[in-house]
Design a protein around this motif. Structure first.
Motif, PDB file in Angstrom:
ATOM      1  N   CYS A  44      49.558  28.890  21.675  1.00  0.00           N
ATOM      2  CA  CYS A  44      49.227  29.232  23.048  1.00  0.00           C
ATOM      3  C   CYS A  44      50.512  29.567  23.801  1.00  0.00           C
ATOM      4  CB  CYS A  44      48.501  28.088  23.744  1.00  0.00           C
ATOM      5  SG  CYS A  44      47.858  28.523  25.387  1.00  0.00           S
ATOM      6  N   LEU A  70      54.162  38.248  13.771  1.00  0.00           N
ATOM      7  CA  LEU A  70      53.126  38.533  14.758  1.00  0.00           C
ATOM      8  C   LEU A  70      53.700  39.315  15.937  1.00  0.00           C
ATOM      9  CD1 LEU A  70      51.255  35.093  14.745  1.00  0.00           C
ATOM     10  CD2 LEU A  70      50.466  37.244  13.735  1.00  0.00           C
ATOM     11  N   GLU A  74      52.577  43.060  17.121  1.00  0.00           N
ATOM     12  CA  GLU A  74      52.108  43.297  18.485  1.00  0.00           C
ATOM     13  C   GLU A  74      52.834  44.463  19.147  1.00  0.00           C
ATOM     14  OE1 GLU A  74      50.187  42.869  22.192  1.00  0.00           O
ATOM     15  OE2 GLU A  74      49.667  42.004  20.241  1.00  0.00           O
ATOM     16  N   ASN A  81      42.882  44.383  18.261  1.00  0.00           N
ATOM     17  CA  ASN A  81      42.990  43.225  19.157  1.00  0.00           C
ATOM     18  C   ASN A  81      44.416  42.936  19.613  1.00  0.00           C
ATOM     19  OD1 ASN A  81      40.275  42.992  18.603  1.00  0.00           O
ATOM     20  ND2 ASN A  81      40.475  41.207  17.268  1.00  0.00           N
ATOM     21  N   ARG A  82      45.165  43.973  19.921  1.00  0.00           N
ATOM     22  CA  ARG A  82      46.498  43.726  20.475  1.00  0.00           C
ATOM     23  C   ARG A  82      46.336  43.053  21.831  1.00  0.00           C
ATOM     24  NH1 ARG A  82      49.812  49.124  20.499  1.00  0.00           N
ATOM     25  NH2 ARG A  82      51.419  47.712  21.274  1.00  0.00           N
ATOM     26  N   TYR A  83      47.267  42.165  22.159  1.00  0.00           N
ATOM     27  CA  TYR A  83      47.129  41.407  23.386  1.00  0.00           C
ATOM     28  C   TYR A  83      47.188  42.278  24.633  1.00  0.00           C
ATOM     29  CZ  TYR A  83      46.758  36.684  21.680  1.00  0.00           C
ATOM     30  OH  TYR A  83      46.285  35.532  21.105  1.00  0.00           O
ATOM     31  N   GLU A 122      41.090  35.471  12.613  1.00  0.00           N
ATOM     32  CA  GLU A 122      41.914  35.199  13.782  1.00  0.00           C
ATOM     33  C   GLU A 122      41.088  35.471  15.042  1.00  0.00           C
ATOM     34  OE1 GLU A 122      46.169  37.056  14.903  1.00  0.00           O
ATOM     35  OE2 GLU A 122      44.463  38.401  15.227  1.00  0.00           O
ATOM     36  N   ARG A 124      41.549  35.820  19.154  1.00  0.00           N
ATOM     37  CA  ARG A 124      42.568  36.014  20.185  1.00  0.00           C
ATOM     38  C   ARG A 124      41.928  36.036  21.570  1.00  0.00           C
ATOM     39  NH1 ARG A 124      47.323  40.299  18.770  1.00  0.00           N
ATOM     40  NH2 ARG A 124      48.323  39.076  17.126  1.00  0.00           N
ATOM     41  N   TYR A 136      48.302  33.789  26.408  1.00  0.00           N
ATOM     42  CA  TYR A 136      47.627  34.245  25.196  1.00  0.00           C
ATOM     43  C   TYR A 136      47.281  33.029  24.352  1.00  0.00           C
ATOM     44  CZ  TYR A 136      49.919  38.779  26.234  1.00  0.00           C
ATOM     45  OH  TYR A 136      50.361  39.937  26.831  1.00  0.00           O
ATOM     46  N   THR A 138      45.825  32.055  20.461  1.00  0.00           N
ATOM     47  CA  THR A 138      45.512  32.564  19.125  1.00  0.00           C
ATOM     48  C   THR A 138      45.062  31.408  18.238  1.00  0.00           C
ATOM     49  OG1 THR A 138      47.397  34.062  19.420  1.00  0.00           O
ATOM     50  CG2 THR A 138      46.308  34.080  17.279  1.00  0.00           C
TER      51      THR A 138
END
Length: 361
Positions: A44, A70, A74, A81-83, A122, A124, A136, A138
């Motif tokens: 987190c 990771l 990104e 599902n990119r942040y 995963e 997210r 974020y 995960t």
């Protein structure tokens, strides 16, 4: 399912009352999530809502070994599902197995990072409150577990705003005691493209020690805010258009002022890539957007607050923003309510004394 969601919300709210520290809250949160469903590893991060870059992460051992990969995925890859995509989406929670239609091999992150580490799914979440993203989350599952299902995704989507609200609140937490802080000029460090520290002045080394202490990581691990700004800067090099978002974060240090951390690529005659990183106490332009966002100010209220920091009178504010003096007073009253003060003088004291903002000269 509705009952389970209500129970989860109550438990998250109880956590926010027990833990005023962002770090402590996130550690307890990851423990709590395991009581809802199976999680094999989790992370987190708090983020700067202006740049969506990490300002510090709580990362478990199972994730630590792949955390740098990771980051690379990104910022340097185009994947599911990119942040940054989730933060801009009306549905900020997504599961990799769902996004790929069950064909996980379609994801480079799965093939290159998750599968080699033993993870097979995963979940997210971009943690958003009132339109702004403050963190974020995960969650990972291993090969002997089933994929995350829709009910589990919905549960995280339901509690996400509660988590984000607390992360927003802790961004304004104040130190209990007076502390001496680093005010001897900017810290400067030079990193390689693989994010190895090549050189650093004494001030940057002091900031590195503080950031590592805050994240509870060893001296061999690069703090996540530094990895985030460097990864964002590197994305400029790999971007076909040469354009990227600002590689900068404003961090509310738990026991002191806001820290502005920024990275930029260094270009020379050779093809070797270096990254310059500098650290310094935040200036008003760095810090005010974060404070304004955390207080939930409107765009006009943000402008009024910026004018106040610049020393504008009510008449000057009215002239600058082409509104009446009465409208300025209405905005000021709203700002006072949202920031918990009763006068302009008290607002100035809160900004200058409590948050370390320096008035413009």
């Amino acid at each position: 399912m509705n009952l389970q969601i209500e129970i989860a919300k109550r438990k998250v709210i109880a956590l926010t009352k027990r833990h005023s520290s962002s770090q402590e809250f996130r550690v307890a949160l990851l423990d709590l999530l395991r009581s809802f469903f199976t999680i094999d590893a989790a992370c987190c991060s708090a983020v700067d809502p202006q740049t969506l870059l990490s300002t510090g992460a709580v990362t478990e051992d199972g994730v630590e070994a792949i955390h740098h990969r990771l980051f690379e995925n990104e910022y340097l890859s185009d994947d599911f599902n990119r942040y940054t995509q989730l933060a801009a989406s009306s549905e900020p929670v997504a599961v990799l197995s769902q996004a790929t239609g069950g064909e996980l091999v379609r994801s480079a992150r799965y093939l290159d990072v998750l599968y080699p580490a033993g993870f097979t799914d995963e979940l997210r979440a971009a943690l958003k409150y009132d339109g702004a993203c403050w963190g974020y989350l995960t969650l990972f599952r291993k090969g002997d577990q089933s994929f995350f299902n829709e009910e589990e995704r919905e549960l995280i989507a339901s509690i996400g705003p509660l988590i984000a609200y607390h992360l927003r609140k802790t961004s304004l937490s104040l130190p209990a005691d007076e502390h001496e802080w680093i005010n001897d000029g900017p810290g400067i460090a030079v990193l390689s493209a693989s994010l190895q520290v090549l050189s650093a002045n004494a001030i940057s080394e002091q900031w590195l020690i503080l950031l590592r202490k805050w994240e509870s990581i060893d001296e061999q691990t690069l703090p996540r805010p530094i990895r985030a700004v460097c990864s964002r800067a590197l994305s400029e090099h790999s971007s076909p258009s040469g354009q990227t978002s600002m590689a900068k974060v404003c961090i509310r240090m738990p026991d002191g002022p806001y820290l502005a951390l920024q990275a930029s690529l260094m270009h020379g005659e050779s093809d070797i890539i270096h990254i310059a990183v500098w650290f310094e106490p935040a200036k008003p332009a760095d810090m005010l957007p974060l404070v304004s966002e955390a207080y939930g100010l409107s765009e006009r209220e943000k402008q009024i607050l910026e004018g106040i920091v610049r020393g504008f009178s009510t008449k000057e504010l009215a002239s600058t923003y082409h509104i009446s003096a009465y409208t300025v007073q209405d905005h000021l009253k709203s700002i006072f309510v949202k920031t918990g003060v009763t006068s302009r003088r008290e607002l100035i004291w809160q900004l200058f004394s409590r948050f370390g903002v320096q008035a413009e000269k």
